[in-house]
Design a protein around this motif. Structure first.
Motif, PDB file in Angstrom:
ATOM      1  N   PHE A  17       0.854  -1.193   0.000  1.00  0.00           N
ATOM      2  CA  PHE A  17       0.000   0.000   0.000  1.00  0.00           C
ATOM      3  C   PHE A  17       0.889   1.242   0.000  1.00  0.00           C
ATOM      4  O   PHE A  17       1.894   1.282   0.713  1.00  0.00           O
ATOM      5  CB  PHE A  17      -0.928   0.005   1.210  1.00  0.00           C
ATOM      6  CG  PHE A  17      -2.023  -1.017   1.092  1.00  0.00           C
ATOM      7  CD1 PHE A  17      -2.989  -0.896   0.100  1.00  0.00           C
ATOM      8  CD2 PHE A  17      -2.081  -2.109   1.942  1.00  0.00           C
ATOM      9  CE1 PHE A  17      -3.989  -1.839  -0.029  1.00  0.00           C
ATOM     10  CE2 PHE A  17      -3.081  -3.054   1.820  1.00  0.00           C
ATOM     11  CZ  PHE A  17      -4.034  -2.919   0.827  1.00  0.00           C
ATOM     12  N   LYS A  57      -9.012  -9.705  -1.289  1.00  0.00           N
ATOM     13  CA  LYS A  57      -9.379  -8.619  -2.215  1.00  0.00           C
ATOM     14  C   LYS A  57      -8.619  -8.714  -3.527  1.00  0.00           C
ATOM     15  O   LYS A  57      -9.146  -8.336  -4.581  1.00  0.00           O
ATOM     16  CB  LYS A  57      -9.152  -7.262  -1.550  1.00  0.00           C
ATOM     17  CG  LYS A  57     -10.259  -6.940  -0.538  1.00  0.00           C
ATOM     18  CD  LYS A  57      -9.965  -5.682   0.221  1.00  0.00           C
ATOM     19  CE  LYS A  57     -11.067  -5.389   1.230  1.00  0.00           C
ATOM     20  NZ  LYS A  57     -10.722  -4.276   2.104  1.00  0.00           N
ATOM     21  N   LEU A  62     -10.340  -6.648  -6.515  1.00  0.00           N
ATOM     22  CA  LEU A  62     -10.564  -5.313  -5.946  1.00  0.00           C
ATOM     23  C   LEU A  62      -9.234  -4.588  -5.714  1.00  0.00           C
ATOM     24  O   LEU A  62      -9.195  -3.368  -5.607  1.00  0.00           O
ATOM     25  CB  LEU A  62     -11.329  -5.421  -4.622  1.00  0.00           C
ATOM     26  CG  LEU A  62     -12.738  -6.013  -4.720  1.00  0.00           C
ATOM     27  CD1 LEU A  62     -13.325  -6.226  -3.332  1.00  0.00           C
ATOM     28  CD2 LEU A  62     -13.655  -5.118  -5.543  1.00  0.00           C
ATOM     29  N   LEU A  63      -8.165  -5.346  -5.595  1.00  0.00           N
ATOM     30  CA  LEU A  63      -6.817  -4.770  -5.462  1.00  0.00           C
ATOM     31  C   LEU A  63      -5.916  -5.412  -6.516  1.00  0.00           C
ATOM     32  O   LEU A  63      -6.151  -6.552  -6.926  1.00  0.00           O
ATOM     33  CB  LEU A  63      -6.249  -5.061  -4.066  1.00  0.00           C
ATOM     34  CG  LEU A  63      -6.923  -4.403  -2.863  1.00  0.00           C
ATOM     35  CD1 LEU A  63      -6.297  -4.914  -1.569  1.00  0.00           C
ATOM     36  CD2 LEU A  63      -6.793  -2.882  -2.928  1.00  0.00           C
ATOM     37  N   HIS A  64      -4.915  -4.656  -6.937  1.00  0.00           N
ATOM     38  CA  HIS A  64      -3.963  -5.197  -7.920  1.00  0.00           C
ATOM     39  C   HIS A  64      -2.727  -5.716  -7.182  1.00  0.00           C
ATOM     40  O   HIS A  64      -2.275  -5.079  -6.226  1.00  0.00           O
ATOM     41  CB  HIS A  64      -3.500  -4.117  -8.898  1.00  0.00           C
ATOM     42  CG  HIS A  64      -4.626  -3.344  -9.512  1.00  0.00           C
ATOM     43  ND1 HIS A  64      -5.783  -3.937  -9.929  1.00  0.00           N
ATOM     44  CD2 HIS A  64      -4.771  -2.015  -9.775  1.00  0.00           C
ATOM     45  CE1 HIS A  64      -6.591  -3.010 -10.416  1.00  0.00           C
ATOM     46  NE2 HIS A  64      -6.007  -1.832 -10.324  1.00  0.00           N
ATOM     47  N   TYR A  94     -21.924  -5.296   3.423  1.00  0.00           N
ATOM     48  CA  TYR A  94     -22.144  -3.936   2.913  1.00  0.00           C
ATOM     49  C   TYR A  94     -23.378  -3.935   2.026  1.00  0.00           C
ATOM     50  O   TYR A  94     -23.281  -4.015   0.802  1.00  0.00           O
ATOM     51  CB  TYR A  94     -20.916  -3.467   2.140  1.00  0.00           C
ATOM     52  CG  TYR A  94     -19.639  -3.545   2.938  1.00  0.00           C
ATOM     53  CD1 TYR A  94     -19.483  -2.788   4.099  1.00  0.00           C
ATOM     54  CD2 TYR A  94     -18.592  -4.375   2.545  1.00  0.00           C
ATOM     55  CE1 TYR A  94     -18.313  -2.865   4.836  1.00  0.00           C
ATOM     56  CE2 TYR A  94     -17.420  -4.448   3.284  1.00  0.00           C
ATOM     57  CZ  TYR A  94     -17.287  -3.693   4.429  1.00  0.00           C
ATOM     58  OH  TYR A  94     -16.134  -3.761   5.158  1.00  0.00           O
TER      59      TYR A  94
ATOM     60  N   GLN B  86     -17.831  -2.342  -3.378  1.00  0.00           N
ATOM     61  CA  GLN B  86     -16.945  -3.514  -3.372  1.00  0.00           C
ATOM     62  C   GLN B  86     -17.735  -4.782  -3.643  1.00  0.00           C
ATOM     63  O   GLN B  86     -17.302  -5.652  -4.393  1.00  0.00           O
ATOM     64  CB  GLN B  86     -16.274  -3.644  -2.010  1.00  0.00           C
ATOM     65  CG  GLN B  86     -15.111  -2.717  -1.816  1.00  0.00           C
ATOM     66  CD  GLN B  86     -14.340  -3.069  -0.546  1.00  0.00           C
ATOM     67  OE1 GLN B  86     -14.366  -4.179  -0.070  1.00  0.00           O
ATOM     68  NE2 GLN B  86     -13.658  -2.076  -0.008  1.00  0.00           N
ATOM     69  N   GLU B 453      -8.110   0.957  -7.727  1.00  0.00           N
ATOM     70  CA  GLU B 453      -8.299  -0.118  -6.754  1.00  0.00           C
ATOM     71  C   GLU B 453      -9.442   0.283  -5.833  1.00  0.00           C
ATOM     72  O   GLU B 453      -9.398   1.338  -5.207  1.00  0.00           O
ATOM     73  CB  GLU B 453      -7.022  -0.314  -5.936  1.00  0.00           C
ATOM     74  CG  GLU B 453      -5.875  -0.871  -6.746  1.00  0.00           C
ATOM     75  CD  GLU B 453      -4.689  -1.233  -5.870  1.00  0.00           C
ATOM     76  OE1 GLU B 453      -4.346  -0.430  -4.989  1.00  0.00           O
ATOM     77  OE2 GLU B 453      -4.118  -2.312  -6.071  1.00  0.00           O
ATOM     78  N   THR B 454     -10.457  -0.579  -5.753  1.00  0.00           N
ATOM     79  CA  THR B 454     -11.633  -0.208  -4.959  1.00  0.00           C
ATOM     80  C   THR B 454     -11.652  -0.890  -3.597  1.00  0.00           C
ATOM     81  O   THR B 454     -12.562  -0.675  -2.821  1.00  0.00           O
ATOM     82  CB  THR B 454     -12.916  -0.573  -5.717  1.00  0.00           C
ATOM     83  OG1 THR B 454     -12.786  -1.913  -6.170  1.00  0.00           O
ATOM     84  CG2 THR B 454     -13.141   0.339  -6.887  1.00  0.00           C
ATOM     85  N   GLY B 455     -10.637  -1.713  -3.356  1.00  0.00           N
ATOM     86  CA  GLY B 455     -10.636  -2.442  -2.090  1.00  0.00           C
ATOM     87  C   GLY B 455      -9.714  -1.855  -1.046  1.00  0.00           C
ATOM     88  O   GLY B 455      -9.475  -2.468  -0.009  1.00  0.00           O
ATOM     89  N   VAL B 456      -9.183  -0.654  -1.311  1.00  0.00           N
ATOM     90  CA  VAL B 456      -8.254  -0.043  -0.364  1.00  0.00           C
ATOM     91  C   VAL B 456      -9.016   0.400   0.882  1.00  0.00           C
ATOM     92  O   VAL B 456     -10.099   0.974   0.774  1.00  0.00           O
ATOM     93  CB  VAL B 456      -7.538   1.173  -1.003  1.00  0.00           C
ATOM     94  CG1 VAL B 456      -6.539   1.774  -0.027  1.00  0.00           C
ATOM     95  CG2 VAL B 456      -6.854   0.750  -2.279  1.00  0.00           C
ATOM     96  N   ALA B 457      -8.435   0.123   2.038  1.00  0.00           N
ATOM     97  CA  ALA B 457      -9.094   0.531   3.282  1.00  0.00           C
ATOM     98  C   ALA B 457      -9.170   2.038   3.339  1.00  0.00           C
ATOM     99  O   ALA B 457      -8.227   2.718   2.955  1.00  0.00           O
ATOM    100  CB  ALA B 457      -8.301  -0.006   4.464  1.00  0.00           C
TER     101      ALA B 457
END
Lengths: 311, 458
Positions: A17, A57, A62-64, A94, B86, B453-457
């Motif tokens: 990150f 994720k 959702l994440l690369h 959600y 998400q 990126e849509t999963g970042v906290a």
């Protein structure tokens, strides 16, 4: 994808990150490798911040990944065709609070291209499965956390997925719900579905998983079949049926003669979950259903149908 | 398509749950229904109705634009921050479908509300105009200036370059201009000055405009002469004069009208299409200043004198104007969805609101681009200031390009004056500006959203 190929293949996955200026801030996942085989219930364990959710994720697109190879059902995770065969229950459900339970499932069904009688049949069966058929018209914003988890689980199964990814599936559920989820996971596995389960509740994982990986600091610290991992070298356990007092003394004497020391003998105990479930089942027989959820934990019919029927 | 409509339907429901959206709607309703009660126009019903169309409906549209931006930004950025997106993105939904679904919902909502606003405006105007208590004269005036959509015929543009050059040489010779003053800037000013005097009439002088008509006049045509002028001196109460219209270079006036009025606002004269005018494709309109005092009359250099031809009714004209505004709202929705896909909700809202503000100042931007300078630096300013000026011009050009697709040339203002918003204009604006604009915004929005990126906290 052939039947021998892993459903999930991760090789050297690294996820870093970064901050606004692209400077590394945290190495959430550091060179993880694992394979999940078809029909397996695989547990991902680890304390908070160990990289479980990040790995999930990445698997969901959702994440690369910053480095490493990730394949789900033999293809890259962001492939739309892959997503058609995956069901996902996130750590928190959600959900759109202004939709009722039935509308929620209808929305997710539409995203999978389901429509008409087939969609409605699946929704009925799933609501029945998670014990919310009587609350179908209530807005999910008014649901308790446990009820929201149940709807979350139902939406994860609406497409009859080949791979189910469950992130903390029993979080917020009462023991009945927890048992039910475990039964569903077991039933899915029996039907040849692959389940990836992440949980803090180690007992849940132990009950249903075939294999686990334990993560810490973004790395795999232990991995393998649960039976092998939990085996204590050099220690054995003997299980016996009912014994009267004279036989017990006889047994202890014999063992002392063989081992050279007198072993401890303790009565068998039920675990608390089993005891609780028996009490509730008894109470239910005596006074009927209470408020909240109602379910027997039966798998939805479309999930138990043969593959050709389901298709 | 099922996915698209599912997302659109959900977004619509979410939008109707937004408190901001409802607050805006209450304001829109208040503006449409209550503001007209407080409007004070020129005392005539025609003026009141013009104000209603221009301001009440205009403010409603501005509020709808703000609501569109908010709802469209929240449609994606809100769902991202609540992590609901998400869940959606783990389903077999491409980001393009998600983007278009969100856009479709916000556009449908905004355009529906716009059409309701338009319906209320139409109903109110027609109800007031057809009130039996309205005098025949007033009714005729409303009929001529608001309830008729009129196509403007503009005079031939005059090239003042030669005149400006002559003036420049003369001023240089007289030593009234510094020889080192930037010639381009001075010439531009002199052109404006020459144009002002070109359309000025001193006492007992005549000024004329040549009108090449878009098509020859026929007996079904209704023709109007519109003019806006000012007196040179303060406190002038009335200016007498005579309007004449000739066919081509003919000597004979086929229309004559005497006026004696204060210089305020636009005046419209009906020009009967007599036999002498039939088939004419070029008209010369002239004004003779009959002022007894030494009073010069100045006409606006742009659209100071126009000929109007009737080209339809109020309803279709209003509808076409609303169609242009609907396109504008759809573009704003696209901007909002794209911004919401890239930024957090507050950042997306501020970024898109800035574009709306820029759009409001499009006239200023155009004027700066026309002048070619922001600081107007001369040689004494030095190279640094000139570089700053050049850099700021690049920024101005960028800003202008950004708002160009949103520039719809004040359609409600024109409807309020009974000026035609043609179907051709709607088609051209939609085809050459809005659709390409939408395509570019969607491509950029979807492209960047797909990489996000849509999963970042959070």
């Amino acid at each position: 994808m052939t039947s021998e190929e892993p459903v999930i293949h991760i090789d050297g996955l690294t996820k870093i990150f970064r901050d606004f200026w692209r400077r590394p801030r945290a190495r959430a996942v550091d060179g993880i490798s694992l394979d999940v085989r078809p029909g397996e219930v695989f547990g991902l364990l680890g304390p908070n911040g160990s990289g479980k959710s990040t790995t999930i994720k990445v698997l969901l697109g959702l994440l690369h990944a910053d480095a490493g190879e990730v394949k789900v059902l033999g293809r890259p995770p962001r492939d739309v065709d892959v997503k058609k065969r995956v069901g996902y229950l996130p750590e928190e459900s959600y959900l759109y609070p202004y939709l009722d339970a039935r509308e929620t499932l209808r929305f997710y069904a539409a995203l999978f291209g389901l429509a008409g009688a087939e969609r409605e049949r699946r929704i009925d069966e799933l609501l029945d499965m998670v014990g919310l058929s009587h609350t179908g018209r209530r807005r999910v914003g008014e649901f308790s956390k446990g009820m929201a988890r149940r709807i979350g689980l139902a939406q994860a199964l609406i497409n009859d997925p080949d791979l189910v990814i469950l992130d903390e599936p029993t979080s917020g559920l009462d023991p009945l719900g927890t048992r039910q989820v475990k039964d569903i996971v077991t039933a899915l596995a029996e039907r040849g579905k692959t389940v990836l389960l992440s949980s803090h509740l180690l007992a849940d994982v132990e009950d249903v998983c075939d294999r686990v990986s334990i993560l810490y600091g973004g790395k795999v610290r232990a991995a393998g079949p649960i039976r092998e991992l939990l085996q204590v070298a050099g220690h054995l356990q003997i299980r016996l049926g009912e014994l009267d007092d004279s036989k017990r003394v006889e047994l202890l004497d014999a063992l002392e003669g063989i081992l050279g020391q007198r072993p401890d003998l303790e009565p068998t105990r039920r675990d608390l979950e089993t005891f609780f479930l028996e009490v509730v089942a008894q109470a239910r027989r005596e006074s009927g259903e209470g408020s909240g959820t109602r379910a027997e934990g039966r798998l939805a019919a479309f999930l138990t149908a043969k593959d050709e029927d389901a298709a | 398509m099922r996915q698209l409509f599912a997302i659109a339907q959900l977004t619509l429901r979410a939008a109707l749950r937004e408190r901001v959206a409802w607050s805006m709607l209450v304001l829109v309703a208040g503006t449409l229904l209550l503001l007209p009660l407080g409007l004070r126009a020129d005392g005539t019903l025609a003026g009141e109705l013009r104000m209603h169309v221009r301001y009440s409906t205009g403010i409603s549209v501005a509020l709808l634009a703000a609501m569109t931006l908010w709802v469209s930004c929240a449609a994606v950025a809100g769902d991202l921050s609540s992590k609901r997106l998400q869940m959606v993105l783990t389903k077999p939904v491409s980001r393009a479908v998600l983007w278009w679904g969100k856009w479709l919902a916000v556009s449908a909502l905004s355009v529906s509300l716009l059409m309701i606003c338009g319906g209320v405006t139409y109903w109110r105007v027609m109800q007031r105009a057809r009130d039996p208590g309205v005098s025949a004269e007033e009714r005729a005036r409303i009929e001529a200036t608001l309830l008729t959509a009129r196509r403007p015929e503009r005079p031939k543009e005059e090239d003042m370059t030669v005149r400006a050059l002559a003036l420049y040489d003369e001023q240089i010779r007289l030593g009234r201009i510094h020889p080192e003053a930037p010639k381009e800037d001075v010439l531009r000013e002199l052109q404006n000055l020459a144009l002002t005097f070109r359309y000025a009439a001193q006492q007992d002088e005549e000024v004329h405009w040549d009108f090449p008509l878009s098509r020859p006049l026929t007996e079904t045509d209704r023709l109007q002469l519109s003019f806006t002028f000012d007196g040179a001196s303060m406190g002038v109460s009335r200016i007498p004069g005579e309007w004449r219209i000739r066919v081509g270079d003919g000597e004979m006036a086929v229309f004559t009208a005497r006026i004696d009025q204060t210089p305020s606002g636009e005046t419209v004269l009906d020009v009967p299409v007599t036999e002498a005018l039939l088939g004419a494709d070029r008209l010369r309109v002239s004004f003779h200043n009959l002022s007894e005092e030494s009073q010069t009359v100045f006409f606006r250099t742009r659209d100071g004198v126009l000929l109007y031809r009737a080209a339809g009714g109020f309803g279709p004209n209003l509808f076409r104007a609303l169609a242009l505004l609907a396109g504008l709202l759809a573009l704003l929705a696209a901007l909002g969805v794209s911004a919401g896909s890239l930024f957090s909700l507050p950042v997306a809202c501020y970024a898109t609101a800035m574009i709306l503000v820029l759009q409001a100042f499009s006239g200023t931007l155009e004027r700066v681009l026309e002048e070619g300078t922001t600081l107007n630096p001369n040689r004494e300013y030095g190279a640094v200031m000139q570089s700053v000026d050049r850099a700021s011009m690049v920024a101005y050009r960028g800003m202008h390009a950004l708002i160009r697709p949103l520039d719809v040339d004040r359609p409600l203002d024109r409807v309020s004056r009974g000026v035609l918003v043609s179907a051709g204009e709607v088609g051209r604006t939609a085809g050459f500006r809005m659709l390409p604009g939408l395509a570019v915004i969607s491509l950029i929005g979807i492209g960047l959203f797909s990489r996000r990126e849509t999963g970042v906290a959070e």
